[in-house]
Design an enzyme around this catalytic site. Structure first.
Site, short mmCIF file in Angstrom:
data_model
loop_
_atom_site.label_atom_id
_atom_site.label_comp_id
_atom_site.label_asym_id
_atom_site.label_seq_id
_atom_site.Cartn_x
_atom_site.Cartn_y
_atom_site.Cartn_z
N SER A 154 1.27 -2.81 9.75
CA SER A 154 0.60 -3.83 8.94
C SER A 154 1.18 -5.23 9.07
O SER A 154 0.50 -6.21 8.80
CB SER A 154 0.61 -3.41 7.47
N LYS A 161 -2.86 -9.08 5.90
CA LYS A 161 -3.30 -9.81 4.70
C LYS A 161 -4.29 -10.92 5.01
O LYS A 161 -5.14 -11.24 4.19
CB LYS A 161 -2.08 -10.42 4.00
N GLU A 177 -0.86 -14.35 -6.09
CA GLU A 177 0.44 -13.76 -6.36
C GLU A 177 0.97 -13.28 -5.02
O GLU A 177 0.20 -12.99 -4.11
CB GLU A 177 0.31 -12.58 -7.33
C1 LIG Z 1 3.23 -6.34 6.12
C2 LIG Z 1 2.80 -5.78 4.81
N1 LIG Z 1 2.38 -4.51 4.76
C3 LIG Z 1 1.99 -3.95 3.59
C4 LIG Z 1 2.04 -4.64 2.41
C5 LIG Z 1 1.65 -3.93 1.14
O1 LIG Z 1 0.42 -4.31 0.62
P1 LIG Z 1 -0.85 -3.40 0.75
O2 LIG Z 1 -0.50 -2.05 0.21
O3 LIG Z 1 -1.88 -4.09 -0.07
O4 LIG Z 1 -1.23 -3.33 2.16
C6 LIG Z 1 2.47 -5.98 2.41
C7 LIG Z 1 2.51 -6.76 1.16
O5 LIG Z 1 3.03 -7.80 1.04
C8 LIG Z 1 2.85 -6.55 3.65
O6 LIG Z 1 3.27 -7.83 3.70
#
Ligand SMILES: Cc1ncc(COP(=O)(O)O)c(C=O)c1O
Lengths: 267, 409
Positions: free
Chosen positions: B388, B95, B117
């Site tokens: 992620s 993020k 948000e």
């Molecule tokens: C570690 C992590 N992965 C994935 C997501 C999902 O969001 P996005 O689909 O935008 O990657 C989040 C959302 O808070 C997150 O904190």
């Protein structure tokens, strides 16, 4: 050709602005909302704005959010909103419908326009549909002879005011403040400026909403706009009163006060 | 259309990805969206902006993140798994890449206040972090339910000087936090930038956010070439709003032989109705300013989503994913809570890495696709997975799930 135009013509003949009162369909119940809208008409509201309740109303403040939630929790559906529109229109008041876009898209834009026209509705106010994305609605509203009210805002550029009002039919909705629905202590300075900018680009009547809640405020807005649009303050009459009879009485009192304001514009 | 032309042509100038995307917003926001679009385009063409962003990504975020070959995990799942270690970024998730980009844009537009948000709190923490770094006022809207399940991140945001506003309307989760942030923005758009945390919302957000995170895939593509001498057979990511998935997909879209898999939160199972799989279990609609796949009833009322993962607990998805799905370029599959938690545990035990529960959905997805890919290819597939985020924020949720917390706690 505009369905709501008659209301404006009549008020203009009287030398005054139109009073538009808003209520979510099915709040507090289907029958309760019909009773509320009839009470508003009897007490002097010229046009009823029926808001179709929606789960994610980003242009609405806490009062209308709460009322919409109550309506949805009670199981109100788009078809019920059409029934309510029909009942109120049959009682003699022009009805304009305010709706977020997704419920219409799921009903089917053409089907909704057809059924709205059949119910006696005059057209739609679309808070989250701008003309840029409205091709389907432009076509359907032409087919069924419905009015189209898009919003203009103090932040709209001159080019967008011109483009947006060119796509309107019936009247233009000028949002008086930068913000969501909800009665405010003071009417906005931005509103008269916006209205005069709108008058520079269109001959359509201009309604002003967001934040109007008292007879005095209605009189102020009636001094420069063609319609005074009131929502949260009316809805609050029902929210704040536990029994429907008491709520309807409060609603009648406020409607009469607002009508009084509209009949005595501050100029 | 070739994959190359496919990715270059979208979105159109009004933000449409085929029949998805666009702008379904109050007129009051159009001027701000146009301003943002202009600032973003100008910044993208400005070498100075690019250099400043690259320096921040390198020196502050820690990019490029590592591509790590998870050998013991690979042996368990039957694929050669390369983890894109976005969990090692500053603040613990992908993020921050988007946030740093938008914070620079905020400054460029002369705005002094950012709002955001957040669901899992990762985007809120990243925004609070950038606000501290750039000396901006910061208000984060967070569903009350999420403030409870992600209490650690609430504390982090407050430590960083942000105001956290618990949202008590609707389902009290991410979608309601987004509604509140929109309402704030409509009222304060003159001095405020709404720093949306995923590749969703009205144009230009989906395309802009994707551009700020697409470095993930550009890095991973090169790292995979360096490590294995070729491209992967598949790229996998979890899909909430869709930013980490687009971030890692984007560079691979023109590589027609690289399969793209997005794993949605299946919650208690798509068939139960208690899930957050907008593409698998939803339908086309308009939500939060864009046309995309939405969880909704027949009247177009949004249906509450359910997932053990706060970051995936959202009833919509970015419009580019809706379009990648329709065009067939990417495949979207649901992963339920239990499968995600099993993969979570497996990564902990085989690699000594505690993943975010969001990312665990992608890991679980690899267990599903690995045997199919192996059968199709006749060899062990190479799969790049976007890890992620890290799981620190999820320790409480996971501890409860596995029943490993001491009774007094
Ligand atoms: C570690 C992590 N992965 C994935 C997501 C999902 O969001 P996005 O689909 O935008 O990657 C989040 C959302 O808070 C997150 O904190």
């Amino acid at each position: 050709m505009s369905r709501i135009g008659v209301a404006f013509d009549k008020a203009r003949a009287d030398g005054r602005a139109v009073l538009v009162g808003c209520m979510p369909a099915g709040f507090p119940t289907v029958e309760g909302s019909i009773a509320a809208m009839r009470a508003m008409v009897e007490a002097g509201v010229d046009v009823i704005e029926v808001e179709i309740p929606y789960s994610d109303p980003v242009m609405d403040g806490p009062v209308i959010q709460r009322a919409s939630d109550i309506a949805l929790a009670g199981g109100v559906r788009t078809a019920d909103a059409l029934r309510i529109i029909e009942a109120v229109a049959a009682a003699g008041a022009p009805v304009v419908t305010m709706t977020y876009w997704n419920p219409i898209e799921q009903y089917g834009v053409d089907a909704f326009a057809r059924d709205l026209a059949a119910a006696g509705g005059t057209g739609l106010i679309t808070p989250d549909l701008i003309p840029d994305e409205a091709a389907e609605w432009l076509a359907a509203s032409d087919t069924y002879g419905l009015d189209r009210t898009f919003l203009v805002s103090p932040s709209s550029t001159d080019a967008r005011l011109e483009m947006t009002t060119r796509h309107c039919r019936g009247f233009v909705y000028a949002t008086a403040v930068m913000g969501v629905t909800g009665a405010r202590a003071q009417t906005s300075d931005a509103a008269p400026i916006l209205v005069s900018r709108v008058r520079g680009v269109t001959d359509l009547p201009v309604g002003v909403g967001l934040g109007v809640g008292t007879g005095a405020q209605a009189a102020t807005v009636a001094g420069y706009a063609d319609a005074v649009i009131v929502g949260s303050a009316l809805v609050r009459c029902l929210l704040d009163t536990p029994d429907l009879a008491g709520g309807l009485a409060a609603l009648r009192t406020l409607s009469a006060e607002l009508a009084e304001g509209v009949h005595n514009p501050a100029r | 259309m070739s994959a190359d032309a496919l990715s270059a042509a979208y979105p159109d100038t009004a933000g449409h990805f085929g029949r998805f995307g666009g702008r379904f917003v109050p007129e009051a926001l159009v001027a701000a969206l146009d301003e943002l679009d202009g600032a973003w385009r100008a910044a993208t063409a400005d070498a100075g902006f690019r250099a400043e962003l690259d320096a921040l990504l390198r020196d502050y975020v820690g990019a490029p993140s590592l591509l790590y070959e998870a050998r013991r995990f690979s042996a368990e799942v039957g694929a050669r798994v390369l983890l894109k270690r976005e969990d090692l970024n500053h603040t613990g998730a992908h993020k921050i890449r988007n946030v740093v980009g938008q914070a620079l844009l905020t400054r460029r537009m002369g705005k002094r206040r950012v709002i955001a948000e957040t669901g899992a709190g990762q985007h809120g923490v990243a925004t609070a972090t950038a606000a501290a770094l750039f000396d901006l006022e910061c208000v984060v809207y967070m569903g009350e339910v999420d403030t409870r399940r992600q209490a650690l991140n609430v504390a982090r945001m407050r430590m960083l000087g942000a105001t956290v506003v618990p949202v008590t309307t609707g389902s009290r989760t991410l979608k309601d936090a987004m509604n509140e942030a929109m309402r704030d923005w409509v009222a304060n758009v003159d001095d405020t930038h709404y720093l949306i945390g995923t590749a969703a919302g009205p144009h230009p957000f989906p395309a802009m956010v994707r551009d700020f995170v697409r470095g993930i895939g550009e890095e991973a593509r090169q790292q995979c070439l360096d490590l294995t001498g070729g491209l992967p057979d598949a790229v996998a990511a979890c899909v909430g709003g869709g930013s980490n998935a687009l971030g890692i997909f984007h560079a691979f879209v023109p590589d027609a032989d690289v399969r793209l898999y997005g794993f949605e939160a299946g919650g208690e199972g798509v068939e139960t109705g208690r899930h957050a799989a907008s593409i698998t279990g939803g339908s086309s609609g308009v939500l939060h300013g864009t046309r995309t796949y939405v969880l909704q009833d027949a009247d177009g009322q949004t249906v509450e989503s359910h997932s053990i993962s706060a970051g995936l607990d959202y009833p919509g998805v970015g419009p580019e994913h809706a379009w990648l799905h329709d065009s067939g370029r990417a495949s979207y599959l649901p992963v339920d809570d239990d499968a995600a938690m099993a993969a979570f545990e497996l990564l902990c035990r085989t690699e000594g890495i505690i993943p975010a529960i969001e990312s665990a959905h992608a890991l679980a997805g690899v267990r599903v696709i690995a045997p199919k890919l192996a059968a199709e290819l006749g060899r062990e597939p190479v799969v790049v997975v976007n890890l992620s985020g890290r799981g620190d924020k999820d320790v409480h949720t996971a501890g409860e799930y596995f029943g490993i917390l001491d009774k007094e706690q």
